[in-house]
Design a protein around this motif. Structure first.
Motif, mmCIF file in Angstrom:
data_model
loop_
_atom_site.group_PDB
_atom_site.id
_atom_site.type_symbol
_atom_site.label_atom_id
_atom_site.label_comp_id
_atom_site.label_asym_id
_atom_site.label_seq_id
_atom_site.Cartn_x
_atom_site.Cartn_y
_atom_site.Cartn_z
ATOM 1 N N UNK A 38 52.643 7.061 63.921
ATOM 2 C CA UNK A 38 52.492 8.517 63.819
ATOM 3 C C UNK A 38 51.073 8.894 64.226
ATOM 4 N N UNK A 39 50.949 9.770 65.231
ATOM 5 C CA UNK A 39 49.625 10.085 65.777
ATOM 6 C C UNK A 39 48.989 11.320 65.153
ATOM 7 N N UNK A 40 49.765 12.019 64.320
ATOM 8 C CA UNK A 40 49.212 13.254 63.757
ATOM 9 C C UNK A 40 49.442 14.458 64.658
ATOM 10 N N UNK A 41 50.394 14.328 65.581
ATOM 11 C CA UNK A 41 50.711 15.435 66.498
ATOM 12 C C UNK A 41 52.194 15.771 66.374
ATOM 13 N N UNK A 42 52.815 16.164 67.508
ATOM 14 C CA UNK A 42 54.199 16.615 67.441
ATOM 15 C C UNK A 42 55.177 15.467 67.202
ATOM 16 N N UNK A 43 54.685 14.220 67.194
ATOM 17 C CA UNK A 43 55.565 13.106 66.848
ATOM 18 C C UNK A 43 55.939 13.108 65.363
ATOM 19 N N UNK A 44 55.510 14.140 64.642
ATOM 20 C CA UNK A 44 56.000 14.357 63.272
ATOM 21 C C UNK A 44 57.527 14.488 63.285
ATOM 22 N N UNK A 45 58.094 14.907 64.416
ATOM 23 C CA UNK A 45 59.547 14.991 64.555
ATOM 24 C C UNK A 45 60.184 13.626 64.319
#
Length: 244
Positions: A38-45
């Motif tokens: 998890x990068x802390x961006x839209x990959x929260x999806x």
């Protein structure tokens, strides 16, 4: 633990399947051996989808020491929202301190981001992936048409596998577009990094990320002082280069 399944076969079978189906496959085969990046961006999806399938999903994030304050707060928000631990991976001080002492804090503006990313991202990631059987990322094909257009939904990770053990890499969001990701975030009221409201599409380390203008591609906001062909930090480069 060995997982003797044919990656090419599964990748072909699941090429058009939903991200949730790809995650189900990953959990079925690897269970607790699967880790989400998890990068802390839209990959929260990806975190949201995985958590809905497995409340004990394992998540890690690379703490480079150079993230935006908003990103650190967002990672904490995600941890609390889903009630899951997020393992933060830090750079090895024995490698980082000599670099900063010799070249200062912003050497990448002069000699490229490779060395800094190698110490702050690649080495901690390699250390982590040496202990797992499989990982999942939020990589998408539309993030960088030049380098990510061939991202497979499942592959053997050529960058981080060892002679002793193959590492399996899942990219459940590979086929999703930015528009689909943001529809998902808005419709399901998933928390998101407030930097997105300020023109940041692709979010990385603070010194190396900037907002983009309308109709600029998101990767133009990363390492903007370098050639467009160098817009990868190396986390996925081995797999990407192998396909070019």
């Amino acid at each position: 633990m060995s997982h003797p399944f044919n990656v090419a076969e599964w990748a072909a079978l699941y090429a058009e399947r939903s991200p949730q189906d790809i995650l189900k496959l990953a959990f079925e085969h690897f269970g607790d051996d699967l880790w989400l990046s998890f990068s802390g961006a839209e990959d929260v999806v990806l975190v949201d989808m995985a958590w809905k399938l497995n409340k004990n999903v394992k998540v890690f994030s690379l703490d480079t020491g150079r993230l935006h304050p908003e990103t650190y707060r967002f990672i904490e928000q995600v941890r609390e929202h889903y009630g899951i631990p997020i393992e933060l991976l830090s750079p090895d001080a024995r490698l980082l301190e000599p670099l900063v002492k010799e070249k200062g804090l912003f050497s990448f503006y002069k000699d490229g981001h490779g060395e800094c990313c190698g110490i702050r991202k690649i080495e901690p990631l390699r250390r982590k992936l040496a202990t797992v059987s499989a990982w999942a990322t939020g990589q998408r094909r539309d993030q960088s048409p030049g380098t990510r257009s061939q991202v497979a939904v499942l592959e053997v990770d050529s960058a981080f596998s060892t002679p002793e053990q193959s590492l399996y890499k899942f990219n459940p969001l590979a086929q999703m577009t930015s528009a689909e990701v943001w529809s998902y975030i808005r419709m399901l009221e998933v928390p998101y990094n407030p930097l997105h409201e300020r023109g940041f599409i692709s979010i990385g380390c603070e010194p190396c990320t900037r907002p983009v203008l309308p109709n600029q591609h998101e990767r133009e906001g990363r390492w903007w002082w370098e050639e467009a062909t160098h817009k990868e930090c190396g986390l996925h480069a081995g797999n990407l280069i192998a396909k070019e």
